[in-house]
Design an enzyme around this catalytic site. Structure first.
Site, PDB file in Angstrom:
ATOM      1  N   ARG B 134       0.817  -1.231   0.000  1.00 43.39           N
ATOM      2  CA  ARG B 134       0.000   0.000   0.000  1.00 43.39           C
ATOM      3  C   ARG B 134       0.841   1.268   0.000  1.00 43.39           C
ATOM      4  NH1 ARG B 134      -2.845  -2.856   4.133  1.00 43.39           N
ATOM      5  NH2 ARG B 134      -4.542  -4.083   3.222  1.00 43.39           N
ATOM      6  N   LYS B 156       1.264  11.119 -11.787  1.00 39.48           N
ATOM      7  CA  LYS B 156       0.533  10.087 -12.530  1.00 39.48           C
ATOM      8  C   LYS B 156       1.420   8.866 -12.726  1.00 39.48           C
ATOM      9  CE  LYS B 156      -2.820  12.556 -15.378  1.00 39.48           C
ATOM     10  NZ  LYS B 156      -3.274  12.716 -16.779  1.00 39.48           N
ATOM     11  N   GLU B 198       6.604  18.668 -25.668  1.00 38.03           N
ATOM     12  CA  GLU B 198       5.917  18.931 -24.392  1.00 38.03           C
ATOM     13  C   GLU B 198       6.362  20.266 -23.803  1.00 38.03           C
ATOM     14  OE1 GLU B 198       3.432  17.197 -23.120  1.00 38.03           O
ATOM     15  OE2 GLU B 198       3.538  15.250 -24.122  1.00 38.03           O
ATOM     16  N   LYS B 240       3.685  23.223 -14.974  1.00 38.92           N
ATOM     17  CA  LYS B 240       2.898  22.022 -14.714  1.00 38.92           C
ATOM     18  C   LYS B 240       2.524  21.938 -13.235  1.00 38.92           C
ATOM     19  CE  LYS B 240       2.398  17.136 -15.582  1.00 38.92           C
ATOM     20  NZ  LYS B 240       2.926  15.900 -16.185  1.00 38.92           N
ATOM     21  N   GLU B 250      -7.192  15.727 -11.399  1.00 42.36           N
ATOM     22  CA  GLU B 250      -7.658  15.841 -12.778  1.00 42.36           C
ATOM     23  C   GLU B 250      -9.179  15.935 -12.886  1.00 42.36           C
ATOM     24  OE1 GLU B 250      -6.183  12.826 -15.465  1.00 42.36           O
ATOM     25  OE2 GLU B 250      -5.810  14.397 -16.923  1.00 42.36           O
ATOM     26  N   ARG B 254      -6.622  20.725 -14.992  1.00 39.58           N
ATOM     27  CA  ARG B 254      -5.467  19.937 -15.397  1.00 39.58           C
ATOM     28  C   ARG B 254      -5.561  19.447 -16.844  1.00 39.58           C
ATOM     29  NH1 ARG B 254      -2.453  15.497 -11.623  1.00 39.58           N
ATOM     30  NH2 ARG B 254      -1.059  14.649 -13.192  1.00 39.58           N
ATOM     31  N   ASN B 258      -3.298  18.713 -21.770  1.00 43.07           N
ATOM     32  CA  ASN B 258      -3.466  17.816 -22.913  1.00 43.07           C
ATOM     33  C   ASN B 258      -3.618  18.554 -24.240  1.00 43.07           C
ATOM     34  OD1 ASN B 258      -3.481  15.012 -21.806  1.00 43.07           O
ATOM     35  ND2 ASN B 258      -5.011  15.944 -20.473  1.00 43.07           N
ATOM     36  N   HIS B 261      -3.112  16.733 -27.477  1.00 38.34           N
ATOM     37  CA  HIS B 261      -3.131  15.303 -27.179  1.00 38.34           C
ATOM     38  C   HIS B 261      -4.347  14.577 -27.743  1.00 38.34           C
ATOM     39  CE1 HIS B 261       0.167  16.369 -24.597  1.00 38.34           C
ATOM     40  NE2 HIS B 261       0.279  15.163 -24.102  1.00 38.34           N
ATOM     41  N   HIS B 265      -3.310  11.529 -29.715  1.00 37.91           N
ATOM     42  CA  HIS B 265      -3.646  10.146 -29.363  1.00 37.91           C
ATOM     43  C   HIS B 265      -4.283   9.412 -30.540  1.00 37.91           C
ATOM     44  CE1 HIS B 265      -3.706  10.854 -24.718  1.00 37.91           C
ATOM     45  NE2 HIS B 265      -2.522  10.496 -25.151  1.00 37.91           N
ATOM     46  N   HIS B 278       5.280   9.444 -28.896  1.00 41.88           N
ATOM     47  CA  HIS B 278       4.194  10.229 -28.295  1.00 41.88           C
ATOM     48  C   HIS B 278       4.395  11.733 -28.547  1.00 41.88           C
ATOM     49  CE1 HIS B 278       1.206  11.593 -25.410  1.00 41.88           C
ATOM     50  NE2 HIS B 278       2.140  12.271 -24.777  1.00 41.88           N
TER      51      HIS B 278
END
Lengths: 373, 373
Positions: B134, B156, B198, B240, B250, B254, B258, B261, B265, B278
């Site tokens: 945990r 993330k 980025e 950021k 998020e 936030r 993206n 993106h 994607h 990416h």
């Protein structure tokens, strides 16, 4: 995630509520008979397009249709995952079955998971909710006494790994807990006793009055009297919430919740999982830990027979298996709470007060000799 | 977990530091050349009996021994796990390899994980740290420009699932990030450009001055000038951190991170993962999203050529693959950020200001026609 929980006035009048305050992640535990079929139990949950009920083959025939009917009033789609019953299925395969189902139904990050069952279902569903898309809401509907007092508070979720119990998991809070005491009517007597072990625990570690109350009301609890059960579950949740509230991530104080567990885990592992129920091992472990508290001079001599008598009356074993002192010590040294190889016991230091301590091996050996056969 | 980070005065003098404030889970990002071999970079990390370095076959020959030598000064045992390189290995098998290693070495809940590599290593190591017992501490040592600007902030962590990218994960913060700019000397030019994508992103969404600075300093960045890289990485992390600090889980703001993106994607998935990097897909996606911002009247016409010129100079593709408008729309509708089937784009609403909006399919089709071949 902030969840407003406007508790409707239409809950059954006998319902007890414990509000768990955790910054933005607070939630309510509803405790009482008749909750599954009360529409108010299900109001004010997080909004979403779909809900997914996770349950097992034993619980589904008893309660699945009723829970599904209530959820259908709030969610456009209500799916289910049926898992095999038993601690041996608290593993990656079962977790994957939940995740696969979520992905197969293109569930988004608002989907609400509903754990319908005992501690195993609750732990796995909570862990799936914690990691699916980095977190979706979940609701606990515990149907065993152990799950109602133990899994309702604290946010511990996990699965087992072949090399260890609860080795993978997360701290993750439910949006609500709905503990319907009527579900305990179908609980086998051994499971009722196992739940009582965790209730008894809260007396010596935190509340001398509660210990006396349990002694006075044990017959009513064994007879599954709803008012007695409601008080026992509520008080247990309150005490656990108080302890966890001061130590959410298990850095210190929270360890006192493991009274009886160091000896208990050794019994469980030593016999192989499934021989004794977790609560049975904890019951016997509390006898041993009470004796160790006495032998260290922390408690007067009459504390041991008092605890042993109560645990025995609850229908729990008070004599452990004779695994041998060396084997016990070895098993206790790999406990998750040991540090650098030293075994740490939760010991009673006065009625309603517990602490963590080490103890000489020779003294532990005396305890094991006295309470194994 | 509260981690005191007494930054020694003996860090290389060119080191930039970004302090990420997150209640009890704050940490420092160290940015500069020479950090891997500076003992000060490794001081004040969480104490433990052991550390486990997670890295891959490409990075290990370059940096493993040096990192191991530094860690050996602080931890009694330093183990390693070597994973295969590549996004296709960001899966349960690799995660399990980390967990199995932890259990095989009887690692306790204080063991420190060290992610040495790019974003894939960082995401997997962070997720393993989040769920092992945990939660155990972890340190990020990003060795790609993309990982230094993108994975250092935001917490993330994730692995992929056969049915979706990053579908299982957790929000979990590192104890420190050590971004040694010297590790970028060995980065292939395509990967450098992918990282620049980025960095460029942070200009239009949050900081018009930074956009101008990138335009003025792009040649120095491409030449891997350490002072220019240090400023670019630092400013990106600061922006950021500011965005994430207002929206850790998020829920809203936030999403502006993206930018580019949604189109990106679609390109990645449409071509099959691994065809484009990416960052390359995001670069091209930013051209498309810039055009959509102009066509919706949110930005003046000269914004599109300005962005296209910068992205092209960075060595990134500005023309997407001709998958067909219908296929693009279909791919964008299953994006994790879409809600109830409506595609949501991050659009520029003024230099340094972004927002989330829908757009008519016909307009999106015009954009796709203009920037695919």
């Amino acid at each position: 995630m902030s969840v407003a929980v406007p508790l409707s006035l239409s809950l059954p009048p006998s319902t007890e509520t414990v509000a768990i305050a955790l910054d933005e992640r607070g939630y309510d535990i509803l405790i009482g008979p008749g909750l599954l079929d009360a529409p108010a139990s299900w109001q004010g949950l997080p909004k979403a397009a779909a809900a997914l009920i996770v349950t097992n083959e034993t619980v589904a025939p008893l309660y699945l249709d009723r829970v599904r009917a209530q959820l259908a009033a709030h969610y456009g789609r209500v799916d289910k995952v049926l898992l095999p019953d038993g601690e041996q299925h608290k593993d990656w395969n079962s977790l994957n079955a939940i995740v696969d189902r979520l992905l197969a139904t293109a569930s988004d990050r608002k989907t609400v998971l509903v754990a319908l069952g005992g501690g195993v279902i609750g732990d796995m569903t909570g862990f799936a909710a914690a990691i699916y898309m980095r977190g979706v809401p979940f609701v606990q509907v515990p149907t065993t006494l152990l799950a109602q007092v133990d899994s309702s508070v604290g946010g511990k979720t996990a699965i087992n790994h072949p090399l260890g119990k609860n080795m993978l998991g997360a701290f993750y809070q439910p949006a609500r807990v709905i503990a319907d005491l009527d579900t305990l009517d179908t609980l086998p007597p051994r499971e009722l006793a196992a739940g009582l072990a965790e209730i008894i625990k809260y007396g010596p570690i935190a509340d001398a009055d509660f210990l006396a109350w349990i002694e006075a009301n044990l017959d009513a609890l064994l007879a599954r009297d709803k008012a007695a059960l409601a008080h026992a579950v509520k008080r247990s949740c309150e005490i656990k919430a108080w302890v966890v509230g001061q130590d959410e991530r298990e850095q210190g104080l929270r360890a006192i919740l493991n009274f009886g567990h160091t000896f208990g885990h050794a019994i469980e592992t030593g016999l192989g999982y499934g021989e004794w129920l977790h609560g049975e091992a904890v019951g016997c472990g509390m006898v041993m830990a009470s004796d160790l508290s006495v032998r260290l001079g922390l408690m007067p001599a009459d504390f041991l027979p008092r605890m042993r008598r109560l645990i025995e009356r609850a229908g729990l074993p008070v004599v452990g298996p004779r695994l041998g002192v060396e084997r016990y010590l070895e098993l206790m040294r790999v406990d998750k709470k040991s540090e650098g190889g030293e075994i740490r016991f939760v010991l009673i230091e006065g009625l309603g007060k517990a602490g963590m301590r080490g103890a000489p091996d020779a003294l532990v050996a005396q305890v094991l000799d006295a309470h194994t056969a």
